[in-house]
Scaffold this active site. Structure first.
Site, PDB file in Angstrom:
ATOM      1  N   CYS A 338      71.957 -47.753 -45.184  1.00  0.00           N
ATOM      2  CA  CYS A 338      71.898 -49.221 -45.084  1.00  0.00           C
ATOM      3  C   CYS A 338      71.710 -49.939 -46.427  1.00  0.00           C
ATOM      4  O   CYS A 338      72.382 -50.946 -46.649  1.00  0.00           O
ATOM      5  CB  CYS A 338      70.863 -49.674 -44.050  1.00  0.00           C
ATOM      6  SG  CYS A 338      69.693 -48.465 -43.503  1.00  0.00           S
ATOM      7  N   ARG A 367      67.048 -35.929 -45.627  1.00  0.00           N
ATOM      8  CA  ARG A 367      65.682 -36.316 -45.299  1.00  0.00           C
ATOM      9  C   ARG A 367      64.796 -35.087 -45.333  1.00  0.00           C
ATOM     10  O   ARG A 367      65.166 -34.037 -44.823  1.00  0.00           O
ATOM     11  CB  ARG A 367      65.622 -36.958 -43.906  1.00  0.00           C
ATOM     12  CG  ARG A 367      66.401 -38.268 -43.896  1.00  0.00           C
ATOM     13  CD  ARG A 367      66.355 -38.943 -42.553  1.00  0.00           C
ATOM     14  NE  ARG A 367      67.226 -40.112 -42.599  1.00  0.00           N
ATOM     15  CZ  ARG A 367      67.452 -40.900 -41.569  1.00  0.00           C
ATOM     16  NH1 ARG A 367      66.872 -40.655 -40.410  1.00  0.00           N
ATOM     17  NH2 ARG A 367      68.248 -41.935 -41.685  1.00  0.00           N
ATOM     18  N   GLN A 385      75.709 -39.094 -40.725  1.00  0.00           N
ATOM     19  CA  GLN A 385      75.625 -40.109 -39.680  1.00  0.00           C
ATOM     20  C   GLN A 385      76.977 -40.788 -39.508  1.00  0.00           C
ATOM     21  O   GLN A 385      77.668 -41.029 -40.493  1.00  0.00           O
ATOM     22  CB  GLN A 385      74.626 -41.201 -40.075  1.00  0.00           C
ATOM     23  CG  GLN A 385      73.202 -40.734 -40.192  1.00  0.00           C
ATOM     24  CD  GLN A 385      72.301 -41.875 -40.625  1.00  0.00           C
ATOM     25  OE1 GLN A 385      72.591 -42.566 -41.598  1.00  0.00           O
ATOM     26  NE2 GLN A 385      71.222 -42.080 -39.889  1.00  0.00           N
ATOM     27  N   ASP A 387      77.554 -43.818 -39.268  1.00  0.00           N
ATOM     28  CA  ASP A 387      76.738 -45.014 -39.450  1.00  0.00           C
ATOM     29  C   ASP A 387      77.613 -46.262 -39.503  1.00  0.00           C
ATOM     30  O   ASP A 387      78.758 -46.205 -39.928  1.00  0.00           O
ATOM     31  CB  ASP A 387      75.992 -44.875 -40.787  1.00  0.00           C
ATOM     32  CG  ASP A 387      74.693 -45.639 -40.793  1.00  0.00           C
ATOM     33  OD1 ASP A 387      74.384 -46.302 -39.792  1.00  0.00           O
ATOM     34  OD2 ASP A 387      73.980 -45.566 -41.815  1.00  0.00           O
ATOM     35  N   HIS A 389      77.075 -50.808 -39.995  1.00  0.00           N
ATOM     36  CA  HIS A 389      76.224 -51.989 -40.030  1.00  0.00           C
ATOM     37  C   HIS A 389      77.062 -53.209 -39.718  1.00  0.00           C
ATOM     38  O   HIS A 389      78.130 -53.392 -40.295  1.00  0.00           O
ATOM     39  CB  HIS A 389      75.535 -52.101 -41.393  1.00  0.00           C
ATOM     40  CG  HIS A 389      74.600 -50.966 -41.642  1.00  0.00           C
ATOM     41  ND1 HIS A 389      74.961 -49.847 -42.350  1.00  0.00           N
ATOM     42  CD2 HIS A 389      73.342 -50.738 -41.203  1.00  0.00           C
ATOM     43  CE1 HIS A 389      73.956 -48.991 -42.355  1.00  0.00           C
ATOM     44  NE2 HIS A 389      72.963 -49.484 -41.664  1.00  0.00           N
ATOM     45  N   LYS A 473      64.737 -51.072 -31.536  1.00  0.00           N
ATOM     46  CA  LYS A 473      66.029 -50.415 -31.325  1.00  0.00           C
ATOM     47  C   LYS A 473      66.261 -50.049 -29.873  1.00  0.00           C
ATOM     48  O   LYS A 473      65.336 -49.994 -29.071  1.00  0.00           O
ATOM     49  CB  LYS A 473      66.117 -49.168 -32.204  1.00  0.00           C
ATOM     50  CG  LYS A 473      64.940 -48.223 -32.066  1.00  0.00           C
ATOM     51  CD  LYS A 473      65.051 -47.075 -33.061  1.00  0.00           C
ATOM     52  CE  LYS A 473      63.981 -46.032 -32.808  1.00  0.00           C
ATOM     53  NZ  LYS A 473      64.256 -44.745 -33.381  1.00  0.00           N
ATOM     54  N   HIS A 519      72.067 -52.219 -37.211  1.00  0.00           N
ATOM     55  CA  HIS A 519      72.359 -50.830 -37.581  1.00  0.00           C
ATOM     56  C   HIS A 519      72.800 -50.133 -36.307  1.00  0.00           C
ATOM     57  O   HIS A 519      72.196 -50.341 -35.265  1.00  0.00           O
ATOM     58  CB  HIS A 519      71.109 -50.085 -38.065  1.00  0.00           C
ATOM     59  CG  HIS A 519      70.338 -50.784 -39.132  1.00  0.00           C
ATOM     60  ND1 HIS A 519      70.208 -50.265 -40.397  1.00  0.00           N
ATOM     61  CD2 HIS A 519      69.628 -51.938 -39.131  1.00  0.00           C
ATOM     62  CE1 HIS A 519      69.447 -51.065 -41.121  1.00  0.00           C
ATOM     63  NE2 HIS A 519      69.082 -52.096 -40.377  1.00  0.00           N
TER      64      HIS A 519
END
Length: 646
Positions: A338, A367, A385, A387, A389, A473, A519
């Site tokens: 992000c 991570r 991910q 991912d 946005h 979320k 997200h």
RNA sequence: GCCGAUGUAGCUCAGUUGGUCAGAGCAGCUGAUUUGUAAUCUGCAGGUCGGGGGUUCGAAUCCCUUCAUCGGCUCCA
């Protein structure tokens, strides 16, 4: 007399003080043997508790969760009694029923260790005790009395629990020589606890707090019939065969290396093909839905994460920054995409007319997960991910959010993930320092999620304290082979990062406005998604995902030439095909390739060479007859098209 | 990270109390066979028994330590 109303609406009169069990007996003695709990006026209670007023009554047989709950909770007490008799002085924490069985947290004392080797002994003692047909008796006590009883036993865990309870609400249950603090309900007696299996021991922190003592947790399960237990154990065995770690090895999809490092998956060629198929498929869907694909580096300057707030929140628990040899700069391995995407947003000016902006990336992140947390592909230290946005105007948020719910449901449907749950995760209002951002932003974001989910008629559970640190979320969870839940897709509303990165767009009033950020992931990560996919399909991937679509099996080496020609045609038609040229009998070749879960086996012998055909066998289903090669090509293509029609 | 368990050939596993205990099946490679819908036969090769240290005349086996894995707990941006 009191009036009892049954679920079907019929009502009957009984004498005041009758118990649910007695009512069941009057209906039929057989029923009385099959019920384990009762709901009286909406409250789940012991069967033996007297009813002294008009009431609605539902009797719970094994099929009901309430029955299982009472059954397993009573089993936990039985295990505690067995433990106390085998190991005098053992102290008890909590012992609840869980989704599949029960556990009890115990403190065996500093001198003693309970291991799996002891389970059989405990199990045997439980069976002895259960056979005594001990009744469970309920007693309401004052707080003072409860404290006195457990202080006398010097059971500090129970006294701690009691000290937090309100006086007048405390009940004890006793069976045989064992008395426990408990809200109930319980079975009338230990008689139905016939099939008992203790499954495992594990450590568990007292009250879930890692600062406190680690107790020994013993897991077990019981059933009213041995057959049910046997079936359950068979199910567990079968689940083991579906374990993605095992199938991943068998089918050569991925591996781990101690040298590379724990939690760092190495994708083998076939696993990479599956990943790539997923990426290609999703990319196609995203483009149709107006997403722009972006690419960002795997590291970022530490200041990027100071701006986002991640450094303050997670810096100490992350892979530590990498320092440059010369300029003294510090970079972090990217733990999420992000912040990078915010900077992409900032690279160009934005008008209200351009919103919403949808930015997607298959972004690999790193991570630091504690060593004990790693688990196959579902919990790793490096993962990719899917991912994205969404940057939108406040007035677009609701529609944007709902469109993502649609997208996730659509993808799950294509992949046959029907058994998922949706969870709304809110912040813990008593622990606000765990989160960044104003109360106002949080309240707005939480309201948006709850209302959007409601408008989509999505069945959700709400959990407080599970929010991300920058926003609430909506998570989509899917179960693995043995029922563990994993979060896949997630949608998160965020008013905070746009402020931190000073994201703006020009409104119709020619003023700067702040966009809202959403997200979202659908798969969660390719790693976890493939893991769950493996466990759901037992490695029999849908055709479009399968790394290899077909394998050619010549009946003897005489037909290898023709087989080679077929191979070339299929591969040139983008149908990834193998050939098994070993001088094995056809039965052997079929067996080996069936076990590899290749969707189609193409058998070639004299007849096929003569007629220029192939004999098609579908994995797991058997012979489908012969086809021309071109026929097979269009058949495969149409099958794939059917699977991922969008 | 914490508690407990496990760690023997690529895979699945045998190895009684420390003394031909370094084995089997599958996979691999050989050779034979040329096969019609879930296992053809032959032979060979494969391991410093997770790593390190110790006890012992002698350790896969006992002890210590370390690494990894498994089941949980805690954590999960």
């Amino acid at each position: 007399m009191i009036k009892i109303t049954f679920p079907d609406g019929t009502a009957r009169e009984y004498k005041n003080g009758i118990s649910s069990l007695e009512i069941a007996e009057q209906i039929s003695p057989r029923l009385a043997k099959e019920v384990y709990a009762a709901t009286v006026n909406g409250e789940i209670r012991d069967l033996t508790r007297p009813i002294d007023h008009d009431a609605t009554l539902k009797l719970h047989k094994w099929e009901d969760e309430a029955a299982k709950h009472a059954f397993w909770h009573s089993s936990a007490h039985l295990m505690a009694e067995a433990l106390e008799s085998l190991y005098p002085g053992m102290k008890f924490g909590i012992g609840p029923a869980i989704e599949n069985g029960f556990y009890y947290d115990v403190d065996p004392g500093d001198e003693r260790v309970i291991t799996e080797a002891d389970l059989q002994t405990i199990e045997n003692r439980m069976k002895e005790l259960a056979a005594k047909n001990l009744t469970f008796s309920r007693r309401e006590v004052s707080k003072k009395e409860a404290l006195y009883i457990f202080k006398k036993k010097s059971d500090e865990y129970k006294t701690e629990l009691i000290s937090e309870l309100a006086d007048g609400t405390i009940t004890l249950y006793t069976q045989g020589n064992f008395t426990d603090l408990c809200r109930g309900p319980h079975l009338p007696s230990t008689e139905p606890l016939k099939a008992i299996k203790l499954l495992s021991v594990a450590g568990a922190y007292w009250r879930g707090n890692e600062k406190r003592k680690m107790l020994t947790r013993i897991y077990g399960i019981t059933f009213p019939k041995q057959k049910l237990l046997d079936d359950y154990l068979v199910f567990l065995e079968e689940a083991k065969r579906r374990d993605h770690r095992r199938i991943g090895k068998e089918l050569e999809l991925f591996t781990f290396s101690q040298k590379v490092g724990m939690g760092l998956p190495l994708w083998l060629p076939k696993g990479s093909d599956i990943r790539q198929n997923l990426i290609n498929f999703l990319t196609g869907v995203l483009r149709k839905r107006g997403y722009k694909i972006v690419t960002t580096p795997h590291i970022g300057n530490v200041n990027l994460y100071k701006t986002s707030g991640h450094f303050e929140k997670y810096g100490a628990d992350s892979f530590q920054p990498i320092s440059t040899p010369q300029e003294g700069e510090q970079f972090m391995l990217k733990p999420m995409n992000c912040p990078h995407h915010c900077e992409i947003y900032n690279a160009t000016p934005h008008s209200y007319k351009d919103m919403p902006l949808r930015m997607a990336e298959f972004g690999t992140v790193y991570r630091y997960e504690q060593s004990g947390e790693l688990h196959g592909l579902t919990r790793v230290r490096s993962f990719t991910q899917d991912d994205a946005h969404h940057f939108c105007r406040p007035d677009q948020l609701r529609e944007e959010f709902k469109s993502i719910i649609d997208l996730i449901l659509y993808i799950f449907k294509i992949l046959n993930f029907n058994d998922f749950t949706a969870q709304i995760s809110l912040r813990d209002p008593n622990n606000k320092q765990k989160y960044i951002g104003s109360d106002e932003n949080w309240e707005r974001a939480e309201r948006e999620i709850i209302e959007a989910a409601a408008e989509k008629n999505l069945e959700t559970t709400v959990v407080t304290g599970e929010a991300a640190f920058y926003g609430p979320k909506l998570d989509f969870m899917v179960k693995d082979a043995i029922g563990r839940k994993w979060q896949l897709g997630t949608i998160q509303v965020d008013y905070n990062l746009p402020e931190r990165f000073d994201l703006t767009y020009n409104g119709s009033d020619n003023q700067k406005h702040r966009p809202v950020m959403i997200h979202r992931t659908i798969f969660g990560s390719l790693e976890r998604f493939v893991a769950v996919l493996i466990e759901n399909t037992a490695g029999k991937f849908p055709l479009w995902l399968a790394p290899e679509k077909a394998v050619i099996l010549p009946i003897s080496e005489k037909f290898n030439d023709y087989a080679g020609k077929v191979l070339e045609i299929l591969n040139n038609s983008d149908i990834c095909t193998l050939i098994d040229e070993r001088s094995e009998k056809i039965g052997k070749k079929i067996r080996d390739n069936e076990l590899k879960r290749i969707p189609y086996l193409l058998i070639i012998g004299e007849k096929e060479v003569e007629n220029e055909t192939i004999a098609v066998r579908k994995q797991g289903e058997g012979d489908k007859g012969s086809m021309k090669i071109e026929e097979f090509v269009s058949f495969i293509n149409s099958e794939i098209k059917k699977e991922i029609a969008f």
